[in-house]
Write a protein that holds these residues in place. Structure first.
Motif, PDB file in Angstrom:
ATOM      1  N   PRO A 184     -41.567 -36.941   9.304  1.00 40.11           N
ATOM      2  CA  PRO A 184     -41.504 -37.518   7.968  1.00 40.11           C
ATOM      3  C   PRO A 184     -41.821 -39.014   7.951  1.00 40.11           C
ATOM      4  O   PRO A 184     -42.472 -39.509   7.025  1.00 40.11           O
ATOM      5  CB  PRO A 184     -40.055 -37.254   7.538  1.00 40.11           C
ATOM      6  N   GLU A 185     -41.390 -39.723   8.978  1.00 44.97           N
ATOM      7  CA  GLU A 185     -41.661 -41.164   9.030  1.00 44.97           C
ATOM      8  C   GLU A 185     -43.152 -41.445   9.185  1.00 44.97           C
ATOM      9  O   GLU A 185     -43.644 -42.478   8.716  1.00 44.97           O
ATOM     10  CB  GLU A 185     -40.887 -41.792  10.183  1.00 44.97           C
ATOM     11  N   ASP A 186     -43.893 -40.527   9.827  1.00 44.60           N
ATOM     12  CA  ASP A 186     -45.340 -40.705   9.959  1.00 44.60           C
ATOM     13  C   ASP A 186     -46.014 -40.610   8.600  1.00 44.60           C
ATOM     14  O   ASP A 186     -46.935 -41.381   8.294  1.00 44.60           O
ATOM     15  CB  ASP A 186     -45.926 -39.648  10.899  1.00 44.60           C
ATOM     16  N   GLU A 215     -36.691 -39.217   3.630  1.00 42.44           N
ATOM     17  CA  GLU A 215     -35.782 -38.130   3.290  1.00 42.44           C
ATOM     18  C   GLU A 215     -36.437 -37.145   2.319  1.00 42.44           C
ATOM     19  O   GLU A 215     -36.206 -35.932   2.404  1.00 42.44           O
ATOM     20  CB  GLU A 215     -34.495 -38.685   2.680  1.00 42.44           C
ATOM     21  N   LEU A 216     -37.265 -37.636   1.407  1.00 42.44           N
ATOM     22  CA  LEU A 216     -37.997 -36.743   0.502  1.00 42.44           C
ATOM     23  C   LEU A 216     -38.872 -35.789   1.298  1.00 42.44           C
ATOM     24  O   LEU A 216     -38.886 -34.575   1.045  1.00 42.44           O
ATOM     25  CB  LEU A 216     -38.844 -37.554  -0.472  1.00 42.44           C
ATOM     26  N   VAL A 217     -39.605 -36.328   2.265  1.00 40.46           N
ATOM     27  CA  VAL A 217     -40.444 -35.467   3.107  1.00 40.46           C
ATOM     28  C   VAL A 217     -39.579 -34.462   3.859  1.00 40.46           C
ATOM     29  O   VAL A 217     -39.878 -33.259   3.912  1.00 40.46           O
ATOM     30  CB  VAL A 217     -41.273 -36.302   4.101  1.00 40.46           C
ATOM     31  N   ARG A 218     -38.488 -34.949   4.415  1.00 38.84           N
ATOM     32  CA  ARG A 218     -37.606 -34.083   5.205  1.00 38.84           C
ATOM     33  C   ARG A 218     -37.047 -32.944   4.339  1.00 38.84           C
ATOM     34  O   ARG A 218     -36.928 -31.797   4.797  1.00 38.84           O
ATOM     35  CB  ARG A 218     -36.476 -34.934   5.799  1.00 38.84           C
ATOM     36  N   SER A 219     -36.731 -33.255   3.086  1.00 34.11           N
ATOM     37  CA  SER A 219     -36.143 -32.245   2.200  1.00 34.11           C
ATOM     38  C   SER A 219     -37.144 -31.167   1.814  1.00 34.11           C
ATOM     39  O   SER A 219     -36.747 -30.056   1.440  1.00 34.11           O
ATOM     40  CB  SER A 219     -35.603 -32.915   0.936  1.00 34.11           C
ATOM     41  N   ARG A 220     -38.444 -31.469   1.910  1.00 30.83           N
ATOM     42  CA  ARG A 220     -39.488 -30.497   1.545  1.00 30.83           C
ATOM     43  C   ARG A 220     -40.144 -29.868   2.774  1.00 30.83           C
ATOM     44  O   ARG A 220     -41.005 -28.997   2.631  1.00 30.83           O
ATOM     45  CB  ARG A 220     -40.569 -31.195   0.707  1.00 30.83           C
ATOM     46  N   ASP A 221     -39.766 -30.304   3.947  1.00 29.35           N
ATOM     47  CA  ASP A 221     -40.435 -29.893   5.182  1.00 29.35           C
ATOM     48  C   ASP A 221     -40.068 -28.448   5.536  1.00 29.35           C
ATOM     49  O   ASP A 221     -38.904 -28.097   5.649  1.00 29.35           O
ATOM     50  CB  ASP A 221     -40.023 -30.838   6.314  1.00 29.35           C
ATOM     51  N   ARG A 222     -41.096 -27.605   5.705  1.00 34.30           N
ATOM     52  CA  ARG A 222     -40.861 -26.228   6.133  1.00 34.30           C
ATOM     53  C   ARG A 222     -41.502 -25.950   7.497  1.00 34.30           C
ATOM     54  O   ARG A 222     -41.687 -24.803   7.887  1.00 34.30           O
ATOM     55  CB  ARG A 222     -41.400 -25.242   5.089  1.00 34.30           C
ATOM     56  N   GLY A 223     -41.836 -27.031   8.201  1.00 32.95           N
ATOM     57  CA  GLY A 223     -42.483 -26.877   9.489  1.00 32.95           C
ATOM     58  C   GLY A 223     -41.488 -26.692  10.617  1.00 32.95           C
ATOM     59  O   GLY A 223     -40.278 -26.886  10.461  1.00 32.95           O
ATOM     60  N   GLN A 224     -42.019 -26.287  11.756  1.00 26.26           N
ATOM     61  CA  GLN A 224     -41.224 -26.148  12.973  1.00 26.26           C
ATOM     62  C   GLN A 224     -41.963 -26.876  14.085  1.00 26.26           C
ATOM     63  O   GLN A 224     -42.997 -26.424  14.558  1.00 26.26           O
ATOM     64  CB  GLN A 224     -41.029 -24.670  13.329  1.00 26.26           C
TER      65      GLN A 224
END
Length: 287
Positions: free
Chosen positions: A216-218, A253-262
């Motif tokens: 997410p930070e990237d 945090e916005l990216v993290r909340s939408r992240d569905r990757g592994q």
């Protein structure tokens, strides 16, 4: 004494100059190439662009839609307020062996005649014109009766719409009369703008899957460096490091909340795809 009309004209020129500077900052052609390439082909296909069509791409940037349209054999004009973006587009067009015209122009006052184009397109472009009704009127005006209008815009609820909502408390206030860009991602809003001048309207919410970033930070750091609307927000916080750090945390945090990757970051960016036909009995809007 300065007239009210003169003051309004000067204010609009200043606003458009700021918009041009914003989009010239960073590296939007890089972002379009990295993250958005499939949207151009999609919009061209949705509107059935073909050889012989006269096509206008409004707020074209570096030609993410205009170049795929030119590949069909259509006669294409890429128009944007920020001509600094054209060099990258010209280089890409040359590499692909296609020709098109690049024209500086304001989406709210397009430098074209009434009914000039068979197809009028815009992909996450016209939504950033500050005065929505003026921009919509221009889309309709330059499209011929029976011609097609096709738009892709980020939705308010989708990832990019929520990114703008996250940045809003940290950003300078918008100019008077400006409307939020993600409203163009609401079908009811766009249909109200176009009014009874169009028919055969189709709308569909879709997702663009973005898997370009490891963390997410990237994503956050990429947008801070590359994306025009993000850059001035952080510039306004240069003397407020605590607020800048808070925005850093919220965007990650916005990216993290939408992240569905592994193992890497995968986020779906929702957009509205809208197509319409200009009615044959439409009366041109006064300019």
């Amino acid at each position: 004494m300065t007239s009210t009309t003169g003051t309004a004209v000067d204010a609009d020129r200043a606003l458009k100059a700021r918009h041009r500077s914003m989009w010239a900052s960073g590296d939007y052609p890089r972002l379009a190439a990295d993250l958005l390439p499939e949207l151009g082909d999609l919009l061209v296909g949705a509107c059935g662009v073909t050889s012989g069509d006269r096509v206008l791409d409004v707020a074209a940037g570096s030609g993410n839609v205009a170049i795929p349209a030119a590949r069909t054999g259509a006669s294409v004009v890429a128009c944007d307020l920020t001509p600094e973006l054209f060099d990258a587009g010209r280089a890409r067009a040359a590499a692909e062996g296609v020709e098109l015209e690049w024209r500086e122009g304001d989406a709210e006052a397009l430098p074209f005649a009434d009914d000039e184009f068979d197809v009028v397109l815009s992909c996450v472009g016209v939504m950033f014109a500050p005065h929505h009704q003026a921009a919509a009127d221009e889309l309709v005006r330059v499209c011929r009766p029976g011609g097609r209008i096709g738009l892709i815009n980020w939705t308010p609820e989708g990832f990019i719409g929520q990114m703008f909502a996250t940045m809003k408390p940290y950003a300078p206030p918008p100019p008077p009369g400006a409307s939020p860009p993600p409203l163009w991602g609401r079908a009811d809003h766009v249909l109200e703008l176009l009014g009874d001048r169009v028919a055969d309207v189709t709308t569909e919410r879709r997702n663009l899957t973005v898997d370009h970033f490891d963390r997410p930070e990237d994503f956050r750091d990429y947008f801070k460096a590359v994306y025009g609307p993000t850059i001035p927000v952080y510039k306004s916080l240069v003397d407020q490091p605590e607020r800048a750090a808070a925005l850093d945390a919220e965007l990650a945090e916005l990216v993290r909340s939408r992240d569905r990757g592994q193992g890497s970051t995968v986020v779906d960016w929702e957009y509205l795809l809208l197509t319409a036909t200009k009615k044959r009995d439409t009366v041109p809007s006064p300019r």
